[in-house]
Structures are given as C-alpha cells and as structure tokens.
Design a protein around this motif. Sequence first.
Motif, PDB file in Angstrom:
ATOM      1  N   ASN A  21       8.712  -0.434  -5.534  1.00 21.94           N
ATOM      2  CA  ASN A  21       7.842  -1.598  -5.735  1.00 21.94           C
ATOM      3  C   ASN A  21       7.999  -2.647  -4.648  1.00 21.94           C
ATOM      4  O   ASN A  21       7.247  -3.598  -4.610  1.00 21.94           O
ATOM      5  CB  ASN A  21       8.085  -2.223  -7.114  1.00 21.94           C
ATOM      6  N   TYR A  22       8.990  -2.442  -3.758  1.00 19.90           N
ATOM      7  CA  TYR A  22       9.140  -3.473  -2.735  1.00 19.90           C
ATOM      8  C   TYR A  22       8.060  -3.417  -1.672  1.00 19.90           C
ATOM      9  O   TYR A  22       7.913  -4.345  -0.897  1.00 19.90           O
ATOM     10  CB  TYR A  22      10.545  -3.510  -2.113  1.00 19.90           C
ATOM     11  N   ILE A  23       7.269  -2.341  -1.673  1.00 14.63           N
ATOM     12  CA  ILE A  23       6.128  -2.307  -0.755  1.00 14.63           C
ATOM     13  C   ILE A  23       5.169  -3.466  -1.052  1.00 14.63           C
ATOM     14  O   ILE A  23       4.428  -3.911  -0.194  1.00 14.63           O
ATOM     15  CB  ILE A  23       5.373  -0.950  -0.847  1.00 14.63           C
ATOM     16  N   ASN A  24       5.211  -3.966  -2.285  1.00 15.66           N
ATOM     17  CA  ASN A  24       4.306  -5.038  -2.695  1.00 15.66           C
ATOM     18  C   ASN A  24       4.779  -6.432  -2.330  1.00 15.66           C
ATOM     19  O   ASN A  24       4.126  -7.410  -2.636  1.00 15.66           O
ATOM     20  CB  ASN A  24       4.110  -4.994  -4.211  1.00 15.66           C
ATOM     21  N   LYS A  25       5.959  -6.517  -1.748  1.00 11.09           N
ATOM     22  CA  LYS A  25       6.461  -7.850  -1.389  1.00 11.09           C
ATOM     23  C   LYS A  25       6.658  -7.869   0.116  1.00 11.09           C
ATOM     24  O   LYS A  25       6.630  -6.844   0.776  1.00 11.09           O
ATOM     25  CB  LYS A  25       7.795  -8.117  -2.083  1.00 11.09           C
ATOM     26  N   MET A  26       6.899  -9.053   0.638  1.00  6.88           N
ATOM     27  CA  MET A  26       7.052  -9.152   2.081  1.00  6.88           C
ATOM     28  C   MET A  26       8.248  -8.327   2.570  1.00  6.88           C
ATOM     29  O   MET A  26       8.255  -7.875   3.698  1.00  6.88           O
ATOM     30  CB  MET A  26       7.185 -10.617   2.516  1.00  6.88           C
ATOM     31  N   GLU A  27       9.227  -8.094   1.690  1.00  8.65           N
ATOM     32  CA  GLU A  27      10.370  -7.260   2.096  1.00  8.65           C
ATOM     33  C   GLU A  27       9.897  -5.835   2.414  1.00  8.65           C
ATOM     34  O   GLU A  27      10.600  -5.069   3.060  1.00  8.65           O
ATOM     35  CB  GLU A  27      11.434  -7.163   1.000  1.00  8.65           C
ATOM     36  N   GLY A  28       8.714  -5.494   1.937  1.00 11.23           N
ATOM     37  CA  GLY A  28       8.134  -4.177   2.202  1.00 11.23           C
ATOM     38  C   GLY A  28       7.993  -3.915   3.692  1.00 11.23           C
ATOM     39  O   GLY A  28       7.884  -2.769   4.129  1.00 11.23           O
ATOM     40  N   GLU A  29       7.991  -5.002   4.457  1.00 12.74           N
ATOM     41  CA  GLU A  29       7.917  -4.840   5.912  1.00 12.74           C
ATOM     42  C   GLU A  29       9.086  -4.038   6.450  1.00 12.74           C
ATOM     43  O   GLU A  29       8.998  -3.457   7.522  1.00 12.74           O
ATOM     44  CB  GLU A  29       7.936  -6.212   6.565  1.00 12.74           C
ATOM     45  N   ASN A  30      10.195  -4.038   5.691  1.00 13.18           N
ATOM     46  CA  ASN A  30      11.347  -3.253   6.127  1.00 13.18           C
ATOM     47  C   ASN A  30      10.995  -1.774   6.232  1.00 13.18           C
ATOM     48  O   ASN A  30      11.552  -1.057   7.051  1.00 13.18           O
ATOM     49  CB  ASN A  30      12.525  -3.452   5.169  1.00 13.18           C
ATOM     50  N   SER A  51       6.172   7.759  -6.123  1.00 10.00           N
ATOM     51  CA  SER A  51       6.421   8.024  -7.544  1.00 10.00           C
ATOM     52  C   SER A  51       7.157   6.865  -8.220  1.00 10.00           C
ATOM     53  O   SER A  51       7.086   6.705  -9.425  1.00 10.00           O
ATOM     54  CB  SER A  51       7.182   9.342  -7.729  1.00 10.00           C
ATOM     55  N   GLY A  52       7.804   6.010  -7.432  1.00 10.98           N
ATOM     56  CA  GLY A  52       8.483   4.852  -8.026  1.00 10.98           C
ATOM     57  C   GLY A  52       7.655   3.578  -7.910  1.00 10.98           C
ATOM     58  O   GLY A  52       8.136   2.488  -8.161  1.00 10.98           O
ATOM     59  N   THR A  53       6.391   3.700  -7.511  1.00 15.52           N
ATOM     60  CA  THR A  53       5.539   2.520  -7.335  1.00 15.52           C
ATOM     61  C   THR A  53       4.606   2.396  -8.534  1.00 15.52           C
ATOM     62  O   THR A  53       3.778   3.283  -8.763  1.00 15.52           O
ATOM     63  CB  THR A  53       4.698   2.640  -6.039  1.00 15.52           C
ATOM     64  N   SER A  81       2.799  11.092  -1.246  1.00 17.22           N
ATOM     65  CA  SER A  81       3.025  11.910  -2.437  1.00 17.22           C
ATOM     66  C   SER A  81       3.344  11.047  -3.646  1.00 17.22           C
ATOM     67  O   SER A  81       3.630   9.854  -3.519  1.00 17.22           O
ATOM     68  CB  SER A  81       4.178  12.880  -2.187  1.00 17.22           C
ATOM     69  N   GLY A  82       3.233  11.689  -4.805  1.00 18.81           N
ATOM     70  CA  GLY A  82       3.681  11.064  -6.058  1.00 18.81           C
ATOM     71  C   GLY A  82       2.860   9.875  -6.524  1.00 18.81           C
ATOM     72  O   GLY A  82       3.383   8.986  -7.182  1.00 18.81           O
ATOM     73  N   LEU A  83       1.546   9.870  -6.196  1.00 17.98           N
ATOM     74  CA  LEU A  83       0.732   8.716  -6.582  1.00 17.98           C
ATOM     75  C   LEU A  83       0.391   8.729  -8.062  1.00 17.98           C
ATOM     76  O   LEU A  83      -0.093   9.725  -8.588  1.00 17.98           O
ATOM     77  CB  LEU A  83      -0.576   8.731  -5.800  1.00 17.98           C
ATOM     78  N   LYS A  84       0.577   7.599  -8.729  1.00 15.37           N
ATOM     79  CA  LYS A  84       0.077   7.444 -10.092  1.00 15.37           C
ATOM     80  C   LYS A  84      -1.438   7.286 -10.014  1.00 15.37           C
ATOM     81  O   LYS A  84      -1.971   6.896  -8.978  1.00 15.37           O
ATOM     82  CB  LYS A  84       0.697   6.201 -10.734  1.00 15.37           C
ATOM     83  N   LYS A  85      -2.102   7.581 -11.137  1.00 14.32           N
ATOM     84  CA  LYS A  85      -3.570   7.543 -11.159  1.00 14.32           C
ATOM     85  C   LYS A  85      -4.115   6.204 -10.629  1.00 14.32           C
ATOM     86  O   LYS A  85      -5.026   6.164  -9.810  1.00 14.32           O
ATOM     87  CB  LYS A  85      -4.056   7.798 -12.597  1.00 14.32           C
ATOM     88  N   VAL A  86      -3.508   5.113 -11.108  1.00 19.13           N
ATOM     89  CA  VAL A  86      -4.014   3.796 -10.726  1.00 19.13           C
ATOM     90  C   VAL A  86      -3.914   3.594  -9.209  1.00 19.13           C
ATOM     91  O   VAL A  86      -4.830   3.053  -8.570  1.00 19.13           O
ATOM     92  CB  VAL A  86      -3.282   2.677 -11.522  1.00 19.13           C
ATOM     93  N   ASN A  87      -2.838   4.100  -8.606  1.00 23.38           N
ATOM     94  CA  ASN A  87      -2.691   3.956  -7.156  1.00 23.38           C
ATOM     95  C   ASN A  87      -3.629   4.894  -6.403  1.00 23.38           C
ATOM     96  O   ASN A  87      -4.136   4.558  -5.337  1.00 23.38           O
ATOM     97  CB  ASN A  87      -1.243   4.210  -6.748  1.00 23.38           C
ATOM     98  N   HIS A  88      -3.851   6.066  -7.002  1.00 19.43           N
ATOM     99  CA  HIS A  88      -4.805   7.003  -6.412  1.00 19.43           C
ATOM    100  C   HIS A  88      -6.175   6.337  -6.321  1.00 19.43           C
ATOM    101  O   HIS A  88      -6.841   6.380  -5.283  1.00 19.43           O
ATOM    102  CB  HIS A  88      -4.866   8.275  -7.262  1.00 19.43           C
ATOM    103  N   ASP A  89      -6.574   5.673  -7.412  1.00 20.42           N
ATOM    104  CA  ASP A  89      -7.865   4.978  -7.435  1.00 20.42           C
ATOM    105  C   ASP A  89      -7.914   3.899  -6.355  1.00 20.42           C
ATOM    106  O   ASP A  89      -8.927   3.724  -5.673  1.00 20.42           O
ATOM    107  CB  ASP A  89      -8.098   4.324  -8.804  1.00 20.42           C
ATOM    108  N   ILE A  90      -6.803   3.172  -6.223  1.00 21.40           N
ATOM    109  CA  ILE A  90      -6.777   2.102  -5.224  1.00 21.40           C
ATOM    110  C   ILE A  90      -6.875   2.699  -3.812  1.00 21.40           C
ATOM    111  O   ILE A  90      -7.624   2.196  -2.969  1.00 21.40           O
ATOM    112  CB  ILE A  90      -5.504   1.233  -5.385  1.00 21.40           C
ATOM    113  N   PHE A  91      -6.192   3.811  -3.578  1.00 22.08           N
ATOM    114  CA  PHE A  91      -6.258   4.437  -2.253  1.00 22.08           C
ATOM    115  C   PHE A  91      -7.655   4.983  -1.957  1.00 22.08           C
ATOM    116  O   PHE A  91      -8.105   4.957  -0.813  1.00 22.08           O
ATOM    117  CB  PHE A  91      -5.203   5.553  -2.129  1.00 22.08           C
TER     118      PHE A  91
END
Lengths: 117, 408
Positions: A21-30, A51-53, A81-91
């Motif tokens: 879930n850190y991809i959603n925060k500025m730390e995701g820049e790491n 899969s952990g997002t 890989s490992g996309l949940k449905k909601v993320n698949h829709d967003i992609f």
Amino acid sequence: MINQHINYKEIDNIVVLHAENYINKMEGENLEKVCDAFLAKRTYKFVIDFSGTDIINSIGISILIGIIEKIKEKKGLVLFSGLKKVNHDIFDMVGLSKHIPLLKTEEEAVNRMKSGQ
Amino acid sequence: MMEKDPTVERFLFNLNTLGELGEEICSPKDFNSVIKSALYMVMGSFFASKGIIFKYDPLQKIFFPVVSKGIDNMAGITLRLSDEAIGAFVGYNKPLDLKGSSPMLSYFSPVRTEFAKFGARIVVFLIVGNELIGALSINDKFSGEGYTDYDFQLLSIMSQHLSYSLHNHSLLVKLMHKYTENKELYENLRQAYYNTIHSFAAAIDAKDSYTKDHSHRVSAYCSALAREMGWAEEDIEGIRVAGLLHDIGKLAVDKTIINKSSPLTKFELGELYSHPVVGYEILSKIKFPWESIPMMTRNHHEKVDGNGYPDKLKKSEIPIGARMMSLVDAFDAMTTNRPYRSRRSFAEAINELKNHCNEQFDTDIAHTFITAVRKEVLELNSPSIILHLHELLDITAIDKLLEHFPKT
Ligand SMILES: [Fe+2]
C-alpha cells in the motif's frame, strides 16, 4: 544503494517488487528509486506484484507511470501481477492494461519473463 | 466533438482523489511535501507522466518551478509573460489546451517553446481572487485518450485547491493573517466539491425516469431536518452529501428493474434490495470528510421495528442519519408523481408517516420534520422543504398534524 525499506527480491536477473500500500503514498517513490538502482546495474526486467495492494489511488498511478516510463526508456520489460478486481478496473481506466501484461500471480509473471529470455 | 461521460470507476477514483487532496492541503505537513503530493494527485488523475507547478513572483514578474515530475533539469528555469498576457489569463481562468484553438494561445506564444520542452499539453494558471499565484502544466494522457470537458472541469477544481494552498503558503510566509478572506476562498472550493457530487447525484437520479431530482430533495430535506435537530454545521454538511449519494448503489441495479411498473419478481426484488449494501461498499472506499456517510447509505431502508433491510436493525441501532433519511426518502416518494399514481398532498403524506411511526419511522424525527416545515411556512426565509412541495400550506392544518402524535 538499493533501498532497504522496500520489499523486493531478485530471481535470476528479474526484480520482483511488492507494491503493497505504500505505492499510494509519497514514500512509494522509493519503489522508483529501487528501479533506478537496478536499471543503473543493467537489470532491465521487472515484475511488480500488487497482491498486497488494496486499492490504488492517484498518487500510486502517478508513481507507477513514472516507473514504467523509466523502464521503457531503458528498453526494459515490466509485468504486473496479483491485481485485485478493483485495481484491474483502475488499470483499464488508465490504459495501463493496454501497455503492460497483467498476470494472475507473481510466479506466472516470473515464468513468463523467464520464457521470454 | 464526441465526448464520453466519465465511467463510474473514473468518477469514484476522482472523487476519492478530491477528498485526499482536500485532506492533504489541510494537513500540517510542510509546504513542499503538500505541493508535491498535490502534483502527483493531479498527474495520477489524468494519467500524465510529466507535470510541473510554477509559482509566480509578482515583484520580479517571473514564474519559477516549485515541483516537477518526469522532467529533467528544471533548476534555474524561469519564465516571463507580459502584463497584458497575465491580465488576460487571470480573466480567462480556465485550463488551456496547447493543442486547441483558443484565441488565448496567442498570449501564450512567448513561453510556448519552453513549455514544449516539458511536454506540456494542458496549462492552468493558478489564480486566487484576481491574483496570479502560479501555473501548472501536464502532458498528454498515458492512455492516449484526449482531454474532455469533464477533465477540464476536474482539473479546474483541483487547480483551485492548489491555488488555495499556494496562496495560503505565501500568506504564511508574509506572516499575514487573512483568515476571513481565506475562509471565503475555501467556501468557493467547497462549492466546487459539491458541484462534482451534485453532478453525480444527477447520474443516479437519471437511472429512474420518475425520480428526477429525488436525491437532491432528499439531501435538502435531510439538511433542513438536521438543522432543526440542532446539528453542528459540519454534520449538516455531511448528511447533505449523504442525501445526494444515498441511492448510489442503484447504479449497479439494472435500469429495467428500477423502471418496471409491474410487480417485481423475487430475483428483481433481491437486486433492488441490494442497493444500500452496494452503496455502502462503494462509499466506504472513498475518503470523505464525514465518516458517517457509508453507514447512513447502508441503513437508509431499515425500519425502527427491525423489519427493514439489509441489517434488520431496530430503532436506536439504526444510525440517526439513516433514520432521518428513511423518513424524508418516503416523504419524497409520496409527494412526487410516480408511474402508478399521482402525488399525494402534504397532509396525506404526513398522515401516512404518522400511521407508520414506531413501525417504519422514528416518531421524534417525524415530529421534528413537521416542526421544520411549520417554521418554513411561518418564516419563509430560505425554505428548503416547502420549496419542493408545490402546494400552499396552511399553518392551522400543520398544527393539526402536530396534534395527536403517536407516543415513542
Ligand atoms: Fe434507496
């Protein structure tokens, strides 16, 4: 130096990153920094596992697009890989699924990357 | 030009971002990280890979970059526009498509080559009141799609947030305490947020050909009722937004079921009855400034005797906001025309509500609702309920309705 706080592993010459879930925060820049470091070491194959997002937000999209552009610039390869449905829709909405192959699991993505070698 | 409406997914994604952007801007984090996150949110919303925010220095009359993404070597770059151009852009105050044909582009030509270097496709000048604060540019969408009117609308709202934040920062730097002025500006921003939600409510109501503006009325009735109940201004706003979105789950129900005038089959009823839970699932993923919105949506079809759905909650177990919503929802259904019957009068509707107090409705809430209507009839300033009733109400008749009220 490769960032210690980011959850990633190397399988042969493929880097697997866990976006969590850190991809959603500025730390995701790491994540982007980890990619930079590997690209500098001439490792050009990446699997990003989601899969952990839970649900990706606009910051996450922005960081991901940045990563993809960087990998493409170096003519590298990236699979998701490992996309949940909601993320698949967003992609789908962003148009990412048109550019990047989406695999069910991390293993499938790694195998596909290997077979393409 | 053919324009697609945004999909539900896109709309929710954007609504969520607006919530996060508002939260970010009000957060106590340092200015640079706030403005950087804001840029990322804008870019993520339009799937852009290059973006930059400039601040305008009115003394030196130059734009200088404060943050960028996807662009190399921004350091030391400054841009200049003539006073005439600045005046024109302040008046224009809309996103400018550099590939478009707006006459405003002629004012932009001196800096066009510079912006081309950042891959800029859309430029927005950040303006507060009549003051130029800065500029923002983003490139083409990653998806390859064009920018639509909806995109421009969304970008305008996001830019207003940004302008406010940049402006606020300058004020802080100058140690000025223009609190009231800023409050007013924030008021405009809030309005923009509501406009977005309103347009979504219209999409919900459009699904049902007979419930045009239903969500707007439920929203207006809920906030009037909440005000009468003495709620704090902030909570009144929450229920106002909840009213607009309470039937959002209907977006997932087949239009033919919603519009069917003959009795529904068991399957169809199940579909229809799923809308509060679907709504809850959608709204609980969105970051709202009011936490109670998802639960109000989920429980707006509960009945106080426990025979409602989906959770079969009893009186005090049902969130108060949901009890209020259930009452005004039924009231609006009765006082508007439906395919199978014409509208009932105010008195008929209220008697019906009274007859179902302690079964379907909360007696105290029903009583307060009539009291709110009574006040509107007496005072006539800013009516929000009687405005929609299209009948003349007489105070003695209302007083009569308030008599013989069922006991709780
Ligand atoms: Fe409903």
